[in-house]
Scaffold this motif. Structure first.
Motif, PDB file in Angstrom:
ATOM      1  N   GLU A 161     -11.920  -1.167  -5.213  1.00 36.32           N
ATOM      2  CA  GLU A 161     -12.927  -0.509  -4.390  1.00 36.32           C
ATOM      3  C   GLU A 161     -13.356   0.790  -5.066  1.00 36.32           C
ATOM      4  O   GLU A 161     -12.561   1.698  -5.270  1.00 36.32           O
ATOM      5  N   SER A 165     -17.083   3.000  -0.425  1.00 33.13           N
ATOM      6  CA  SER A 165     -17.322   2.224   0.790  1.00 33.13           C
ATOM      7  C   SER A 165     -17.791   3.150   1.888  1.00 33.13           C
ATOM      8  O   SER A 165     -17.659   4.376   1.798  1.00 33.13           O
ATOM      9  N   GLN A 224      -9.281   2.347   7.823  1.00 27.67           N
ATOM     10  CA  GLN A 224      -8.900   2.741   6.473  1.00 27.67           C
ATOM     11  C   GLN A 224      -8.427   4.188   6.402  1.00 27.67           C
ATOM     12  O   GLN A 224      -8.136   4.688   5.320  1.00 27.67           O
ATOM     13  N   CYS A 274      -5.459   5.024   4.333  1.00 30.48           N
ATOM     14  CA  CYS A 274      -5.515   4.776   2.885  1.00 30.48           C
ATOM     15  C   CYS A 274      -5.799   6.068   2.131  1.00 30.48           C
ATOM     16  O   CYS A 274      -6.746   6.795   2.458  1.00 30.48           O
ATOM     17  N   GLY A 326      -5.881   5.890  -1.369  1.00 25.64           N
ATOM     18  CA  GLY A 326      -6.483   5.460  -2.629  1.00 25.64           C
ATOM     19  C   GLY A 326      -5.908   4.134  -3.072  1.00 25.64           C
ATOM     20  O   GLY A 326      -5.204   3.460  -2.318  1.00 25.64           O
ATOM     21  N   THR A 348      -7.282   1.366  -3.420  1.00 24.44           N
ATOM     22  CA  THR A 348      -7.725   0.286  -2.544  1.00 24.44           C
ATOM     23  C   THR A 348      -8.301  -0.845  -3.386  1.00 24.44           C
ATOM     24  O   THR A 348      -9.140  -0.610  -4.246  1.00 24.44           O
ATOM     25  N   CYS A 404      -3.940  -1.061   0.045  1.00 24.43           N
ATOM     26  CA  CYS A 404      -4.219   0.318  -0.328  1.00 24.43           C
ATOM     27  C   CYS A 404      -2.933   1.130  -0.304  1.00 24.43           C
ATOM     28  O   CYS A 404      -1.944   0.746   0.315  1.00 24.43           O
ATOM     29  N   TRP A 440     -19.362  -2.056   0.693  1.00 27.00           N
ATOM     30  CA  TRP A 440     -18.345  -1.841  -0.328  1.00 27.00           C
ATOM     31  C   TRP A 440     -18.955  -2.015  -1.705  1.00 27.00           C
ATOM     32  O   TRP A 440     -19.699  -2.970  -1.950  1.00 27.00           O
ATOM     33  N   TYR A 464     -16.253   7.837  -2.026  1.00 26.98           N
ATOM     34  CA  TYR A 464     -15.708   7.268  -3.255  1.00 26.98           C
ATOM     35  C   TYR A 464     -14.188   7.222  -3.207  1.00 26.98           C
ATOM     36  O   TYR A 464     -13.541   8.123  -2.679  1.00 26.98           O
ATOM     37  N   THR A 465     -13.632   6.158  -3.738  1.00 25.90           N
ATOM     38  CA  THR A 465     -12.206   5.853  -3.631  1.00 25.90           C
ATOM     39  C   THR A 465     -11.449   6.346  -4.852  1.00 25.90           C
ATOM     40  O   THR A 465     -11.890   6.130  -5.985  1.00 25.90           O
ATOM     41  N   GLN A 514      -8.661   5.995  -7.494  1.00 25.39           N
ATOM     42  CA  GLN A 514      -7.865   4.930  -8.098  1.00 25.39           C
ATOM     43  C   GLN A 514      -6.899   5.542  -9.113  1.00 25.39           C
ATOM     44  O   GLN A 514      -7.206   6.526  -9.765  1.00 25.39           O
ATOM     45  N   ALA A 547     -11.387   9.810  -9.117  1.00 24.72           N
ATOM     46  CA  ALA A 547     -12.399   9.405  -8.148  1.00 24.72           C
ATOM     47  C   ALA A 547     -13.676   9.093  -8.907  1.00 24.72           C
ATOM     48  O   ALA A 547     -14.105   9.869  -9.780  1.00 24.72           O
TER      49      ALA A 547
END
Length: 202
Positions: A56, A59, A65, A68, A70, A72, A90, A149, A181-182, A184, A195
């Motif tokens: 992800e 989203s 969520q 969560c 990160g 994800t 996540c 997403w 923004y997710t 990771q 991010a």
């Protein structure tokens, strides 16, 4: 060590059903505003290429969520009965939370429109509304524009690819101001947590 907290997973699953999914009988009541052009899925999706792991990138923030932090991601695999297994996962403060379900293609939509179900009788629309020709990114939404997403095969999407993904969503009337923004890489000791930088879709 990965920690799976049953209570957290149950809460995530229940919230997902209440917020993301809707009973089959209620699906037709959730439609785009009369003044909006209806959302369109892509003409076709090659499921053999679409299956596998997706990260992800961004989203629309959803209630379920909120636990969560990160990392994800979603994984899709073909089931013995021809449907698709769905695993959403996540990182949380306590380890990981994950929910699993199944999806199946809507007849006549070229595999670009799916129904996703985490438990009966709740199911949700999963429409691929944007897709890179090489399946490097995908944009998933639903007909009422409440969910969106941006997915990628890699934890970070190169700027030009992210721009194309965002543009495909903007052209369908999704409000990109809602995107979050997710992060990771939180749990990866070899890579810094990152991010995805936002890129305006013009």
């Amino acid at each position: 060590m990965h920690i799976f907290r049953p209570a957290t997973c149950r809460a995530l699953l229940l919230a997902a059903a209440l917020v993301f999914a809707q009973p089959a009988a209620a699906e037709e009541t959730l439609t785009p505003a009369p003044t909006a052009t209806p959302v369109r899925s892509v003409p076709a999706v090659d499921l053999s290429r679409y299956l596998g792991k997706w990260y992800e990138i961004a989203s629309f923030p959803l209630f379920f969520q909120r636990v969560c932090r990160g990392d994800t991601r979603a994984e899709y695999a073909l089931r013995d009965d021809g449907d698709i297994s769905v695993l959403n996962r996540c990182r949380t403060a306590d380890g990981f939370a994950q929910v699993s379900g199944r999806a199946w293609a809507v007849e006549g939509a070229g595999n670009a429109q799916l129904k996703v179900q985490f438990f009966w009788p709740f199911r949700a629309n999963y429409w691929v509304i944007g897709l890179d020709p090489d399946y490097r990114w995908a944009v998933v939404g639903n007909p009422n524009r409440r969910y969106l997403w941006i997915l990628s095969r890699t934890p970070v999407l190169p700027a030009e690819l992210l721009s194309a993904a965002l543009q495909s969503a903007a052209e369908q009337g999704y409000d990109l101001e809602q995107l979050r923004y997710t992060v990771q890489g939180i749990g990866d000791a070899t890579e810094p947590a990152t991010a995805q930088p936002a890129i305006p879709a013009n």
